[in-house]
Scaffold this active site. Sequence first.
Site, PDB file in Angstrom:
ATOM      1  N   ASP A  41       0.828  -1.213   0.000  1.00  0.00           N
ATOM      2  CA  ASP A  41       0.000   0.000   0.000  1.00  0.00           C
ATOM      3  C   ASP A  41       0.861   1.261   0.000  1.00  0.00           C
ATOM      4  O   ASP A  41       0.657   2.166   0.816  1.00  0.00           O
ATOM      5  CB  ASP A  41      -0.932   0.015   1.216  1.00  0.00           C
ATOM      6  N   GLU A 206     -10.902   1.246  -3.487  1.00  0.00           N
ATOM      7  CA  GLU A 206     -10.384   1.576  -2.162  1.00  0.00           C
ATOM      8  C   GLU A 206      -9.090   2.359  -2.343  1.00  0.00           C
ATOM      9  O   GLU A 206      -8.773   2.810  -3.443  1.00  0.00           O
ATOM     10  CB  GLU A 206     -10.136   0.293  -1.356  1.00  0.00           C
TER      11      GLU A 206
END
Length: 527
Positions: A41, A206
């Site tokens: 991420d 997301e």
Amino acid sequence: MNRDNRTPSHSNAVEGKNFIYNADNGDGTYTNPILYTDYSDPDVCRAGDDYYMVASSFCNTPAIPVLHSTDLVNWELISYVLEQIPEPGYEVPQHGHGVWAPAIRYHDGEFYVYYPMPDEGIFMCKAGNPRGPWSQPVCVKAAKGWIDPCPFWDEDGKAYLVNAFAKSRIGFKSILHISPMSPDGTHLLSEGQHVFDGHLRQPTIEGPKMYKRNGWYYIFAPAGSVESGWQTVLRSRSVYGPYEDRIVMIQAGTKTNGPHQGGWVETSLGEDWFIHFQDVGPAGRITHLEPMVWENDWPVIGRNETGEGFGTPVTTWTKPKTREGAACPVQSPPDSDDFSGDRPGMQWQWNANHKDTWVRMEHPGLRLFAQRRDAALCDVPNLFLQKWTAPEFSAEFGFDLSALVPGDEAGLILLGKQYSAIEFRRTEAVLEMKWITGTIGEGEVEERICDVEDPAQTLRLQIYQNHTCCFFRKNAEGDFEPVTELLLCTAGYWVGSKYGVFALHEGEGAGGSVLVRFCRVRPGIAV
């Protein structure tokens, strides 16, 4: 899944450096991944000619690694935002919980890191210098299920926070949300509103990152899934939308599966680049760098050959331009450690919140003090671990076991959902070597290997490109012999597998200690 197991031939070419993998080809090009390490991420920002990246850390501490680069290819691990996770319960491992996808921004001379804890809320830390110290976290939003926050400051001084949602905590997903935020970034001014529903066209959207360019507000966000998804970009003339969406990078025929979740950065020389991850299973989510161009105020990420508004991931590409005379040293996060300094190398993390009394530097050597064991090996906090740094490597650890006392156990572990360890256990009568295997949440079993006469022992963990591994022991003749069968490596909960050392004590009374004399990591198959 598709996996790109190529290791650049130059990966160990920098003499004297304590890393085994580097993506810089030395001829003005680089080869993806730029980091074969589980920096999942990732998000990136620029300050002047310097770039800074952060990544998820879950329940490991110190938490939220901060990396620095001057060319977006060579990266140095420079700090962590959190020394401990300052929330209740993290004195023991909470697999899959903790610090999820953070964002980093440089604003008004300070660096801001926003990070989510899906069970606790959204938090912010800041620093004038990204090498630290970082401020204590401020709770921007106490909430369950709010994840993937990213701050945005507009030209008029107004601030906003965009985020996504975790269905496992709040009951829904595939929704992006924007809230007005105080200009100092410390709290939300209202509950905000949903700005995009991805259920029809962008499922599981997301990880949003918000930017502005040419009067357009952009939200870069991954969709699809981690292993087989794509990169989406939304744009609108208004902060709150409506937003139109476009897929801007897909896997297509490449080996880079699920190319998404990351950050856009514009260099000081005007080039555009995108950093993202690729999930490669047991090694975790490794980091790639993609060129980016703009067409009709839409970004195209990766190799721009389709003519359809989206790109595909690159393998070998020309490095980003840097200013003439700029220092761009060849570097990567460390892996080997001779434990000769005042503290361990920055690559090491504990399995949960930690205590300084667990370890002492002995110049050289790292002394681990045995802590009481009251759980399965995977669930003790004082596992001293590091991430993989290459697709195939060996890691050798030298142990001095002479300070172990009856009830102590110390050794080497490879930790994933399924885990395996070689440990030395001191009883009243003997020092024995055992093989432990287990699965998180399902218990573990042990098998006696042999008794050990010499307290000086060396173990080797060999990781192979097909994601299998084997443990070896150096025998009296100085040769390494296998002490386990060939094992299958597995990822952890949202993380790659890690390896490292431990010292534990069972029973009454105080425990002893083990001296870890070195950690030597080498590329490829050890001979």
